[in-house]
Scaffold this active site. Structure first.
Site, PDB file in Angstrom:
ATOM      1  N   LYS B  48       0.697  -1.183   0.062  1.00  0.00           N
ATOM      2  CA  LYS B  48       0.212  -0.096   0.045  1.00  0.00           C
ATOM      3  C   LYS B  48       0.765   1.220  -0.044  1.00  0.00           C
ATOM      4  CE  LYS B  48      -3.550  -0.112   2.758  1.00  0.00           C
ATOM      5  NZ  LYS B  48      -5.129   0.074   2.542  1.00  0.00           N
ATOM      6  N   ARG B 118      -3.346   2.849   8.540  1.00  0.00           N
ATOM      7  CA  ARG B 118      -3.960   1.348   7.776  1.00  0.00           C
ATOM      8  C   ARG B 118      -2.562   0.768   7.745  1.00  0.00           C
ATOM      9  NH1 ARG B 118      -8.510   2.346   3.713  1.00  0.00           N
ATOM     10  NH2 ARG B 118      -8.767   4.720   3.713  1.00  0.00           N
ATOM     11  N   GLY B 127      -7.948  -7.548   4.384  1.00  0.00           N
ATOM     12  CA  GLY B 127      -8.841  -7.628   5.694  1.00  0.00           C
ATOM     13  C   GLY B 127      -8.264  -8.362   6.785  1.00  0.00           C
ATOM     14  N   MET B 129      -5.589  -7.270   8.349  1.00  0.00           N
ATOM     15  CA  MET B 129      -4.900  -6.475   9.448  1.00  0.00           C
ATOM     16  C   MET B 129      -5.764  -5.358   9.730  1.00  0.00           C
ATOM     17  SD  MET B 129      -1.134  -7.028   8.892  1.00  0.00           S
ATOM     18  CE  MET B 129      -1.068  -6.677   7.201  1.00  0.00           C
ATOM     19  N   ARG B 362      -2.975  -1.294  -6.311  1.00  0.00           N
ATOM     20  CA  ARG B 362      -2.246  -2.854  -6.207  1.00  0.00           C
ATOM     21  C   ARG B 362      -2.497  -3.579  -7.188  1.00  0.00           C
ATOM     22  NH1 ARG B 362      -5.139  -4.866  -0.701  1.00  0.00           N
ATOM     23  NH2 ARG B 362      -7.000  -5.291  -1.783  1.00  0.00           N
ATOM     24  N   HIS B 481     -15.306  -9.338   1.110  1.00  0.00           N
ATOM     25  CA  HIS B 481     -14.252 -10.167   1.838  1.00  0.00           C
ATOM     26  C   HIS B 481     -14.184 -11.785   1.274  1.00  0.00           C
ATOM     27  CE1 HIS B 481     -12.451 -13.159   4.730  1.00  0.00           C
ATOM     28  NE2 HIS B 481     -11.668 -12.355   4.710  1.00  0.00           N
ATOM     29  N   ARG B 587       2.577 -48.037 -16.347  1.00  0.00           N
ATOM     30  CA  ARG B 587       2.559 -48.812 -15.465  1.00  0.00           C
ATOM     31  C   ARG B 587       2.087 -50.080 -15.647  1.00  0.00           C
ATOM     32  NH1 ARG B 587       2.119 -43.884 -11.921  1.00  0.00           N
ATOM     33  NH2 ARG B 587       0.569 -43.413 -13.578  1.00  0.00           N
ATOM     34  N   ARG B 644       7.243 -49.503 -18.303  1.00  0.00           N
ATOM     35  CA  ARG B 644       7.848 -49.926 -16.962  1.00  0.00           C
ATOM     36  C   ARG B 644       7.573 -51.405 -16.836  1.00  0.00           C
ATOM     37  NH1 ARG B 644       7.050 -47.344 -11.486  1.00  0.00           N
ATOM     38  NH2 ARG B 644       5.289 -48.405 -11.363  1.00  0.00           N
ATOM     39  N   GLU B 771      16.372 -45.178  -9.335  1.00  0.00           N
ATOM     40  CA  GLU B 771      15.129 -44.794  -8.175  1.00  0.00           C
ATOM     41  C   GLU B 771      16.099 -45.176  -6.986  1.00  0.00           C
ATOM     42  OE1 GLU B 771      11.607 -46.601  -8.832  1.00  0.00           O
ATOM     43  OE2 GLU B 771      12.271 -48.315  -9.793  1.00  0.00           O
ATOM     44  N   SER B 790      15.439 -43.002 -16.368  1.00  0.00           N
ATOM     45  CA  SER B 790      14.240 -42.163 -15.952  1.00  0.00           C
ATOM     46  C   SER B 790      14.260 -42.165 -14.567  1.00  0.00           C
ATOM     47  CB  SER B 790      12.991 -42.533 -16.528  1.00  0.00           C
ATOM     48  OG  SER B 790      11.895 -41.963 -16.117  1.00  0.00           O
ATOM     49  N   GLY B 792      13.226 -42.065 -11.234  1.00  0.00           N
ATOM     50  CA  GLY B 792      11.912 -42.116 -10.349  1.00  0.00           C
ATOM     51  C   GLY B 792      12.075 -41.412  -8.747  1.00  0.00           C
ATOM     52  N   THR B 793      11.756 -40.411  -9.174  1.00  0.00           N
ATOM     53  CA  THR B 793      11.999 -39.681  -7.657  1.00  0.00           C
ATOM     54  C   THR B 793      11.347 -39.490  -6.697  1.00  0.00           C
ATOM     55  OG1 THR B 793      10.972 -37.706  -8.759  1.00  0.00           O
ATOM     56  CG2 THR B 793      13.419 -37.729  -8.943  1.00  0.00           C
ATOM     57  N   ASN B 794      10.159 -40.529  -6.832  1.00  0.00           N
ATOM     58  CA  ASN B 794       9.213 -40.739  -5.628  1.00  0.00           C
ATOM     59  C   ASN B 794      10.158 -41.699  -4.607  1.00  0.00           C
ATOM     60  OD1 ASN B 794       7.127 -39.586  -6.808  1.00  0.00           O
ATOM     61  ND2 ASN B 794       6.136 -41.274  -7.387  1.00  0.00           N
ATOM     62  N   ASP B 795      10.496 -42.787  -5.346  1.00  0.00           N
ATOM     63  CA  ASP B 795      11.166 -43.751  -4.504  1.00  0.00           C
ATOM     64  C   ASP B 795      12.560 -43.062  -4.253  1.00  0.00           C
ATOM     65  OD1 ASP B 795       9.115 -45.567  -4.567  1.00  0.00           O
ATOM     66  OD2 ASP B 795      10.209 -47.141  -5.441  1.00  0.00           O
ATOM     67  N   CYS B 863      10.173 -39.428 -14.009  1.00  0.00           N
ATOM     68  CA  CYS B 863       8.650 -39.894 -13.971  1.00  0.00           C
ATOM     69  C   CYS B 863       8.312 -39.886 -12.657  1.00  0.00           C
ATOM     70  CB  CYS B 863       8.596 -40.986 -14.844  1.00  0.00           C
ATOM     71  SG  CYS B 863       9.647 -42.468 -14.113  1.00  0.00           S
ATOM     72  N   TYR B 883      13.525 -34.760 -20.692  1.00  0.00           N
ATOM     73  CA  TYR B 883      12.058 -34.375 -20.490  1.00  0.00           C
ATOM     74  C   TYR B 883      11.632 -34.720 -19.015  1.00  0.00           C
ATOM     75  CZ  TYR B 883      11.655 -39.324 -20.185  1.00  0.00           C
ATOM     76  OH  TYR B 883      11.874 -40.853 -19.647  1.00  0.00           O
TER      77      TYR B 883
END
Lengths: 910, 910
Positions: B48, B118, B127, B129, B362, B481, B587, B644, B771, B790, B792-795, B863, B883
């Site tokens: 502001k 303000r 709203g 603050m 703003r 609001h 899969r 896979r 992985e 590839s 496998g960033t989850n595992d 992946c 990729y």
């Protein structure tokens, strides 16, 4: 489990042009030229061939012969179990040389050359592969032999032995029918032993055997000695892949060998009469290591008779009486060979008409006690340097030293002794009787301890022998199959216990009026040869003086410190006895299980649903922990003690049954149903990667407070008594700098406050375990807030390789086993036993480098089980760790490995 | 969960000597000098304050005032909620400047200067603050104001508002008692609205309020305007740490801000009569993005009346009629600001006696559709470059585009419409009614979908609003609001639905004769403002044209390819629609669950106890898999498809109930007990690290045979139809080169054989998932036998961090949450949502570098679910991947992130 056969990778074949077959005789051995060192020669000629070449060129009386090198065996398999023309050509050339040396011809009708055909791989595999003796005999040459020796009985006995061996070994016929014919003949003649059978009857037996052969094979027994030779050579090569040989290699973890050599050697005869004999001996006592000449022999016998243990042989010391000339020569050979090889040798000899012939020479297997005694004695005798002596010791030598003895406190007079046999391998063993290998393996698989009891053992029994705690045979001497194999493993063994009457069919053994059934308990004392009924208490043995000396030499050489993992004052004391220089891992959670009171307190903490209740439960645990630490610190007397804060997931502490739940409910006032619910909530899908380690203290910082208080208060109390104390507080499972920083800050504030309030000057360190791969990757950051790293390679291996130790049994054996053993050979060893240096080791090395890059003073150790495994300890030395820590029992192995690593270092720098 | 309080880290305080308070007015703004860029100025002055400075220096009609900078707020907290003397000094100096500019004095009895106070943080927190208006009034100056304006009603209305705001906001009294007094007064007068209350009664109200104040606080209402000012400034600073503000920041993930600024500004009055008014407007339509002037205003009102949504405001377009001069000026302002900021602006203005004043400016919040339309339009209008437009889009903008609509196939005439309100935020939502925030949060926690229904919302409701699927209010306009907050989240919202009669106490709402109880289903159409009874089917929306244009720009810029994870032909088609350039992960095991027939075949394979039986079961699966692959290849039409091989542990496929066991027993002839036993055997302690991935094909190579056959036969069949096909066969969970090599060799032999036999020219690739940490560490070796990686960033995240995703819920939230939120702030984000670049990312980077070091042609992708998360995709670009692959739904997010990564690259190189 099925496995895919992948294309066979071709082994290095014998280069065409390169020499394949090597003559020895008349003081010269072509095989000496294949390589410069004994070790390299063994890889080409095999152990036996290399020994024969060595002995020949050293001027010892070795009957002439030739060695078909190991690459020919590889080639034999590549060609689909065929001999190449080049090999055959060279065999015939060398045969001609032998014939020239002996002035005899193979198959000669008047004075035939006879040869033995024996296997010989680069490492000794006693009894595992085939031997054929007396090759060259046929219906005509047997007559020539009879005429030339003027001993028809000897000639026909040799011929019938050859027919038996050749038919079974080379041609695959079963042994029993011919043994039955032999027994029938003895029965018919009314005699008990083979030597009592006269020449004519032996001749008749030869005819019976040949007829049996023709019936089974549809062809006459081969009369052409060259055909016999090809058959025998191929039989030896073929025996390399026989089941028993494969089993032996698997058990012994022999993976680097490609095949066996074949030794074709002029026959000499220990069975020519009373001035002949044959024996096996060791240049020092293989059991005690004493510098005395030790062995067995038989008069008028062939070598196989001694090794097979069918006849109980005589002690070598008596040979001086019977064949004094040969004995003197043999003593001279003993000295010469020990000087040459700088090691205790295992010799085979034959005396033919008082003339000594050396048939084999190899490094002798020995008991663990002997290993140390010989090594230390040879240093004193200036045969070896200390470093050479240390380099020669293996981790197994140490392990076997600690094999148990019968509790010395037991009054021997009160025990029920069944029998006394020959004390072949020391140590004691207790277990249930099995009368065959299959039963022994089956019982062991069920977790039973087993004593394998056999009349005699043969290579077919190796699996059962390995599975057993101890081995007992009714026949055989100290060099029998059972004794040699068991000694190699350091496994308690009693042989020649002739009073045993074993009935395999009923599974019952009797000694006088005593009866032992399969499954009954027996206890063996391999040190005395005594066999006791029942299951006696076994104890750890005293450590022999030579071991103590050698370990001191190790300590003087090594630079890597060795600590022990110990959770109790008792463990700590034991660790010091084993030579530990500190404690590298105290698992505080083990203390929680100690008594019901402690278990209930930790359970109360777990089910607490408010901070206040949790703190109250922890307050109950505090005095227990403090008391334990006081004990450990006192025992360690100023040596560093690394204490790991609580590590396992909380569900490991929960009550496992209704009684436990009810008790906890009573104490806490929380309903049993709620307690069960809370315990169920703690279940995790992958507990290894769950809410454990320092994650517990991030969510429950009051646990850290309690443990640090217990450690520091204990340290202050011990220090006040004037005992030095140096605790290293270790935070487990860290994965991030900030995670560690939070806990280090908390712990330090608390510890410093306690120390200041007590006006104590106790010093301590704060560090972390590196067991999550991320921690190793970010070690540079983490080292900014840690004073030490301890690599927890058990968990680091699990996470880095994605292998759950608890589950890997389903497939890891396939990964480790070789193709021949039904595996795929991806790993050389189980990565939970020997550190995976390529993968996990790379991460450890990276972690150390990164850690020291930001904190050059960082103290680094390892506290996984790898800390007590030889190859892993050497790796830890190489990558610059300060110490390893392992179970107290393995501390000496780590001390040895650390010294060997220094020696290897120096060698590689030369 | 308890947490340890760590020492507060001191924020950067206002440097003594540096200017803390910045005047603006008369066309000049000191605040412009604090930093060069708008963004940097915001961090010091707040949004502001920066806007006021900017507008002032641009010559817009801004009432003079000054901004107390954000560092003063930090200092206020460091000093323990106190203002420093330096700050006070500068405030008084600047107040003097304002007084000089206005020619009035604060508290002057005749012609008082009145100011607003303000808040203004660097990011808008609408709203959240506090604001205090009309400061400077007291018992004397109110008379001066009445005299000067000749409007006693206005003066006393202003005074009573000031007393109310100050008492509640600055002094912490509750709102209700004064509201009750106001209502009582209206009741007594018999009037309905505030403007109907005459001056005398307002004066009386002021007395009542002051008496209430004295009763509660034990002191008179402050009459000294400087005391009032200090109180108001501290109230604004204090509001930064109020619960509702903290909740808002947590919900909005605002973590980088240190505090709020305070703007003290000369009051202007929209409530002076019919030639006065106040309004909020957007320079473009925030819902559609249309380039039209859009907003609400109220005549004779103060700003809070519009924002609070208590009175339903008028459309901005009607202002031209009511106050034409002000409207023209406002239109000029609109143009000037858009040109200046190159973005749609959200403005607050007040007209006092026909004179326009700008109070705020703003960047305006907007709907997802508007986001794209405005960005694309501004490029066409040459306000922005394409790159600027792309950089401005957030992943959330795209996510919100895909928020659902009511199934277009439903016939609207057949639906039961409850009411129509103002369409504040488009999108549709369906759920159970909750009448308060607590109920909404409780229902959401149980997994219910919720519609929050309120008369009006206030910042206290933010938690419930966030938990709800949609928001419905009875009052308020598009800038109320509820509308502003919901729009920010892209959450369906209908406001001003005045026919609703809500009874909070009974939890019942009525509309005419229809009754809706808490827990009943409602469906909102935020696009039309319609509210329907019941739970209607929702569908994914059409993608607007501007979105399509912008995504094409992204595609033209980005270098990283984007693929999708898809397991079925349906998924594959959807992936292409979302812009995928291939499939990065199919899969195959999901195919096994598809029908009972398939499930039974895989189960048969699992319980088979011979190779023959296993192969027979696999033969049944083959045609199913082949058929699926034919479908996917056909849909992808030559785009690469990474398949896979089977990954999960076999126990995931076993029958879970008796019926399943019995059925399988029937088919296989294996007893139910044996089947159960086999299934139990498959249980694992840590299945994540168990017998899964390519470990299955090492122990059961026939599974690989079946899957490779299905893939290659399908490829051959599709290629024969003239459709291009490019399968990439991916081996999961590799940890070693040899392990991969065995399988690659097996697969290649099989595939090449099939292709040759079919005389096909199908090309394919063989690669692996990375992985397991060890695979990344040894990527140089592994790349020697892989054509692609590839990640496998989850595992890989699970193993590298030692975190089980299934179990981490117990402690990971504590690791991610900040200290203020009861956590420890170890991680900035959940590592399963955004890739842990420091740790896991380091390993991925290392893996790529090592892999390409031995195989420069190596194709590399990701992946894991990170492939669709913006910061992770940018990281993948940075480390040189070819990729990313993610769920079809997240493909556009990845496309955007990939383009933004290129733009950021260029920027950093400039």
């Amino acid at each position: 489990m099925a496995k895919k056969t992948s294309k066979k990778i071709a082994p290095k074949s014998a280069k065409s042009g390169g020499k394949r077959v090597h003559f020895f005789g008349n003081g010269k051995a072509e095989g000496m030229a294949v390589a410069k060192t004994e070790g390299e020669r063994k890889m080409i000629l095999g152990g036996k061939g290399a020994g024969l070449a060595d002995m020949t060129s050293a001027g010892l009386p070795v009957p002439p012969g030739f060695t078909i090198s190991i690459p020919c065996c590889e080639e034999y398999y590549i060609l689909g179990r065929k001999l190449s023309e080049q090999t055959k050509k060279e065999v015939l050339e060398n045969l001609a040389k032998v014939e020239a040396a002996m002035g005899k011809k193979l198959g000669d009708a008047n004075d035939p050359l006879l040869v033995s055909v024996r296997s010989g791989a680069a490492r000794s595999m006693p009894g595992m592969m085939e031997t054929i003796l007396n090759l060259g005999l046929n219906d005509k040459s047997v007559q020539g032999l009879a005429g030339k020796t003027d001993n028809p009985r000897f000639a026909y006995d040799s011929y019938r032995r050859f027919i038996q061996m050749y038919s079974t070994t080379a041609m695959g016929l079963s042994k029993e029918p011919m043994e039955d014919l032999l027994h029938a003949m003895k029965h018919k003649l009314g005699v008990k032993t083979d030597p009592e059978i006269p020449a004519e009857s032996l001749k008749e037996l030869c005819e019976q055997f040949k007829a049996f052969y023709k019936e089974k094979k549809g062809a006459d027994f081969p009369q052409n000695p060259i055909d016999q030779l090809w058959g025998a050579i191929m039989a030896v090569f073929g025996s390399w892949e026989a089941d028993k040989a494969q089993t032996y290699r698997r058990v012994e973890k022999i993976t680097e060998l490609k095949g066996t050599g074949v030794n074709v050697q002029t026959m000499v005869y220990g069975n020519k009469g009373d001035k002949s004999g044959t024996g096996v001996c060791f240049t020092r006592d293989p059991n005690t290591g004493e510098n005395t000449f030790y062995g067995d022999y038989l008069i008028n016998a062939q070598g196989e008779d001694v090794v097979a243990g069918i006849r109980t042989p005589l002690k070598l010391s008596t040979l001086d009486d019977k064949l004094p000339k040969a004995y003197k020569e043999l003593c001279a050979v003993r000295k010469q060979l020990e000087k040459h090889y700088k090691d205790m040798q295992d010799l085979e000899f034959t005396v033919e008409d008082e003339k000594l012939y050396m048939l084999q020479c190899r490094s002798g297997k020995r008991s663990p006690v002997a290993t140390f005694k010989i090594a230390v004695d040879m240093v004193n005798e200036k045969l070896l340097t200390k470093e050479e002596a240390i380099a020669r010791i293996t981790p197994e030598d140490i392990e076997r030293l600690f094999y148990p003895v019968i509790d010395p406190k037991l009054d021997r007079k009160t025990l029920t002794k069944l029998a006394t046999g020959i004390d072949a391998v020391p140590g004691a063993a207790s277990g249930r009787v099995a009368f065959n290998a299959a039963d022994a393996e089956a019982r062991a698989a069920k977790g039973e301890k087993v004593i394998l009891v056999r009349k005699e053992t043969s290579p077919e029994d190796v699996g059962g022998m390995h599975a057993a705690q101890g081995i007992l045979t009714a026949t055989g001497g100290k060099t029998s199959h059972a004794a040699v194999v068991a000694r190699g493993w350091g496994k308690c063994c009693i042989v020649g216990c002739e009073v045993l009457r074993i009935n395999y069919e009923t599974g019952v053994m009797t000694v006088g009026d005593k009866t032992v059934k399969a499954g009954d308990f027996l206890t063996l004392d391999g040190g005395t040869g005594e066999v006791f009924l029942g299951e006696l208490t076994l104890k750890a043995p005293e450590q022999p003086p030579a071991y103590q000396i050698l370990m001191k030499w190790c300590d003087a050489i090594r630079t890597l410190k060795v600590r022990a993992n110990a959770d109790t004052p008792y463990d700590a004391e034991n660790a010091i006895k084993m030579g530990a220089e500190g404690i590298g891992l105290t698992r505080t959670e083990h203390m929680f299980f100690d008594t019901e009171e402690r278990r209930l307190a930790i359970q109360e903490m777990i089910v607490a649903d408010t901070l206040v209740a949790r703190k109250a439960a922890l307050a109950k645990l505090l005095p227990f922990q403090r008391e334990d630490f006081v004990g450990i610190f006192t025992a360690m007397d100023g040596k560093p003690v690394t204490i790991r804060l609580v590590d396992p997931p909380l569900h490991e502490f929960t009550p496992k049954d209704d009684a436990g739940v009810n008790k906890l409910s009573q104490i806490t006032g929380i309903s049993a149903a709620d307690i069960r619910h809370r315990c169920e909530q703690l279940h995790e899908s992958n507990p290894m990667l769950g809410h454990r380690g320092c994650r517990l203290c991030i969510t429950y910082p009051e646990i850290l407070d309690m443990q640090v208080t217990a450690i520091i208060e204990a340290a202050i109390a011990v220090a006040k008594k004037g005992i030095k104390v140096f605790p290293e507080i270790m935070i487990p499972l860290t994965m991030d700098k900030k995670e560690l920083q939070i806990q280090v800050t908390q712990a330090r504030a608390l510890a410093d406050g306690l120390i200041k309030a007590a006006k104590s000057k106790v010093k301590y360190m704060l560090g972390t375990m590196i067991e999550v791969p991320r921690a190793a990757l970010l070690a540079d950051k983490i080292a900014e807030v840690a004073e030490f790293f301890s690599f927890g390679t058990n968990d680091l291996t699990q996470m880095t390789m994605g292998l759950s130790r608890d589950d890997a049994g389903r497939f890891l054996p396939v990964y480790v086993a070789t193709e021949k053993d039904g595996g795929v050979g991806i790993f050389k060893a189980d990565p939970f036993q020997a550190l995976d240096q390529d993968g996990v080791g790379l991460l450890v090395k990276l972690g150390i480098e990164k850690g020291r890059s930001t904190n050059p003073k960082l103290k680094v150790g390892i506290c996984g089980e790898h800390g007590g495994e030889s190859s892993s300890v050497k790796f830890c030395h190489k990558i610059g760790m300060n110490y390893v820590s392992c179970s107290p029992y393995r501390v000496p192995i780590a001390r040895l490995a650390a010294a060997q690593a220094v020696i290897a270092d120096k060698k590689s720098k030369k």
